[in-house]
Enzyme design. Structure first.
Site, mmCIF file in Angstrom:
data_model
loop_
_atom_site.group_PDB
_atom_site.id
_atom_site.type_symbol
_atom_site.label_atom_id
_atom_site.label_comp_id
_atom_site.label_asym_id
_atom_site.label_seq_id
_atom_site.Cartn_x
_atom_site.Cartn_y
_atom_site.Cartn_z
ATOM 1 C CE LYS A 107 -4.485 0.734 0.048
ATOM 2 N NZ LYS A 107 -5.546 -0.133 -0.474
HETATM 3 P P1 NAD Z 1 -13.204 7.648 -2.901
HETATM 4 O O1 NAD Z 1 -12.185 8.670 -2.568
HETATM 5 O O2 NAD Z 1 -13.661 7.493 -4.305
HETATM 6 O O3 NAD Z 1 -14.517 7.865 -1.984
HETATM 7 C C1 NAD Z 1 -14.461 7.990 -0.596
HETATM 8 C C2 NAD Z 1 -15.837 8.442 -0.119
HETATM 9 O O4 NAD Z 1 -15.836 8.471 1.315
HETATM 10 C C3 NAD Z 1 -16.218 9.856 -0.575
HETATM 11 O O5 NAD Z 1 -17.604 9.891 -0.880
HETATM 12 C C4 NAD Z 1 -15.942 10.692 0.658
HETATM 13 O O6 NAD Z 1 -16.747 11.872 0.709
HETATM 14 C C5 NAD Z 1 -16.333 9.727 1.754
HETATM 15 N N1 NAD Z 1 -15.710 10.047 3.024
HETATM 16 C C6 NAD Z 1 -14.451 10.481 3.271
HETATM 17 N N2 NAD Z 1 -14.290 10.720 4.572
HETATM 18 C C7 NAD Z 1 -15.472 10.422 5.162
HETATM 19 C C8 NAD Z 1 -15.938 10.469 6.504
HETATM 20 N N3 NAD Z 1 -15.152 10.901 7.486
HETATM 21 N N4 NAD Z 1 -17.210 10.069 6.737
HETATM 22 C C9 NAD Z 1 -17.999 9.649 5.741
HETATM 23 N N5 NAD Z 1 -17.625 9.599 4.451
HETATM 24 C C10 NAD Z 1 -16.382 9.991 4.182
HETATM 25 O O7 NAD Z 1 -12.594 6.272 -2.335
HETATM 26 P P2 NAD Z 1 -12.981 4.791 -2.775
HETATM 27 O O8 NAD Z 1 -11.997 4.338 -3.794
HETATM 28 O O9 NAD Z 1 -14.434 4.690 -3.011
HETATM 29 O O10 NAD Z 1 -12.593 3.988 -1.431
HETATM 30 C C11 NAD Z 1 -13.498 3.874 -0.332
HETATM 31 C C12 NAD Z 1 -13.037 2.722 0.543
HETATM 32 O O11 NAD Z 1 -13.007 1.521 -0.228
HETATM 33 C C13 NAD Z 1 -11.652 2.870 1.153
HETATM 34 O O12 NAD Z 1 -11.645 2.267 2.425
HETATM 35 C C14 NAD Z 1 -10.777 2.071 0.207
HETATM 36 O O13 NAD Z 1 -9.587 1.618 0.831
HETATM 37 C C15 NAD Z 1 -11.721 0.943 -0.129
HETATM 38 N N6 NAD Z 1 -11.391 0.234 -1.363
HETATM 39 C C16 NAD Z 1 -11.370 0.874 -2.565
HETATM 40 C C17 NAD Z 1 -11.091 0.148 -3.718
HETATM 41 C C18 NAD Z 1 -11.112 0.785 -5.091
HETATM 42 O O14 NAD Z 1 -11.006 0.032 -6.062
HETATM 43 N N7 NAD Z 1 -11.271 2.066 -5.237
HETATM 44 C C19 NAD Z 1 -10.804 -1.215 -3.638
HETATM 45 C C20 NAD Z 1 -10.848 -1.837 -2.395
HETATM 46 C C21 NAD Z 1 -11.154 -1.110 -1.270
#
Ligand code: NAD
Length: 417
Positions: A107
């Protein structure tokens, strides 16, 4: 009052320790797998648009690379810390093992607030960070991907920067790229598609019909917003959504497409017509059948777990549940589909993207989606069966499968020299 463990690395190690104990791993194997293999800290300057130079700190951690090259996303956030990156790297090791794809876990992250930076500042930050960690990167050694606040454009800059240093294009050095530079069909939706598949399987096991289920999703970014769309396509009623500014709730259902349009137009969901405003913490406690945390770590804790109403929790985010909350959910009979399984759709299609880039041969979207579907379904069933066999929950089932696979690879390779 109960104290929550909030350091994600301590959470990750505690989860590993429990699995290691149940598996009866040797002390030597436990010591090897408890620690990340490599940790790189980089401090680097970026020229801002006003001419000033600011220093930034970034990390790249490789937890274990015995099953294949290191794989894991890059996160841009003010909350990034070395311990957070370590935890996320360890979870990547188990995630790749649980879905059986040949990668180790890694990561990366940079402490920065991308919402306060211009497009060109972000580009310069990304390119300099890529250069700083390029001693680790490579299509055969370490392959980044998107995570919080990074997207296909950022992946495109990473690919270009790495390629510029080599003098020719190396698309397989990073995944989640735009299609025009070797990205894969289906990658953008992949994590949410995996969430949809495991939610469907878990609902079937709980004998709950999707059409009778209400769903709350925390986070409306890549994973949260697409999960909302795909779960509503499965027949579920979406009753709550949120982003960093707060949540919106309507027990009669929210039109996901209207929410998508509203969020695009206003930059957040607050004020979405026909919904009531709730804070992010209140949202998690509203009545629903399925709760999907899709934002960040430590959202379900000893403080709120007793008030969560859902029957099923699908961890789209990494590390959203503290061990204390996990225990409460266990006691209350709430099923939790753990992160290392529930959000593994992203890394699975990243793997497909890497394979396509290496072969210079690209697959169609239906081909990608059907391969993803079969890996996610098979992995869910294997975790479920392991959990039943060992009379434990799905998280421990997933850990037992994953840790034993990584331990086996580590054992077979031996201790060098
Ligand atoms: P992103 O940046 O696209 O979206 C994050 C979302 O969370 C946004 O809507 C943001 O406003 C919201 N957010 C941020 N802080 C917040 C808070 N304090 N309270 C409530 N909402 C809040 O990110 P993403 O890629 O959608 O990732 C989200 C999660 O999924 C993370 O934990 C990431 O590690 C995990 N993840 C993502 C992927 C991927 O392919 N993008 C894969 C596996 C896991």
């Amino acid at each position: 009052m109960a104290i929550d463990v909030v350091n994600p690395y301590e959470v990750a190690v505690a989860q590993f320790d429990e699995a290691a104990e149940r598996l009866g791993l040797s002390q030597a194997m436990r010591a090897i797998l408890r620690k990340p293999q490599r940790e790189l800290i980089v401090n680097f300057p970026v020229r801002m648009d006003n001419g000033d130079v600011e220093m930034f700190t970034g990390y790249r951690v490789q937890h274990n690379i015995n099953r294949g090259p290191a794989k894991g996303g890059i996160r841009f956030s003010p909350a990034v810390s070395l311990d957070e990156v370590r935890a996320l790297a360890m979870w990547m090791t188990w995630k790749c093992a649980v879905v059986g794809i040949p990668y180790g876990g890694a990561k990366g992250g940079v402490i920065c607030d991308p919402h306060e930076m211009s497009f060109t500042e972000l580009e310069r930050l990304t390119r300099r960070y890529t250069t700083e960690i390029s001693i680790l990167l490579g299509p055969n050694s370490d392959i980044p991907a998107p995570d919080m606040n990074t997207n296909p454009q950022v992946m495109g800059w990473i690919m270009d920067t790495y390629s510029m240093h080599r003098g020719y294009s190396i698309p397989a050095v990073v995944t989640g790229k735009p299609l025009s530079v070797g990205g894969s069909e289906g990658r953008l939706e992949a994590t949410a598609r995996g969430v949809q598949v495991v939610a469907r399987e878990a609902l079937r096991d709980l004998r709950m019909a999707p059409e009778d289920c209400s769903v709350i999703i925390q986070g409306f970014g890549n994973v949260g917003s697409i999960s909302a769309r795909l779960l509503s396509r499965l027949g579920c009623k979406i009753v709550g959504l949120s982003d960093i500014k707060g949540g919106v709730y309507n027990p009669d259902g929210i039109d996901v497409f209207a929410a998508l349009r509203y969020s695009k137009e206003h930059g957040n969901l607050v004020g979405l017509p026909g919904t009531e405003f709730v804070s992010n913490s209140e949202l998690l406690e509203q009545p629903c059948d399925v709760l999907v945390p899709a934002a960040l770590e430590n959202q379900l804790t000893g403080r709120n777990a007793a008030r969560v109403k859902a029957r099923l929790i699908v961890e789209a985010a990494n590390g959203p549940t503290t061990p204390e909350a996990d225990e409460i959910f266990n006691e209350r009979g709430i099923t939790v589909v753990p992160d290392i399984l529930a959000n593994a759709g992203g890394v699975t299609v990243s793997y497909f993207e890497w394979v396509q880039d290496l072969q210079r041969f690209f697959w169609s979207e239906p081909e990608i989606n059907s391969r993803l579907e079969s890996i996610m379904t098979r992995s869910y069933r294997a975790v479920h069966d392991k959990a039943e066999e060992q009379q434990t929950n799905l998280r421990m089932g997933a850990y037992l499968l994953a840790v034993s696979r990584v331990a086996e690879a580590t054992e077979v390779r031996g201790v060098y020299p």
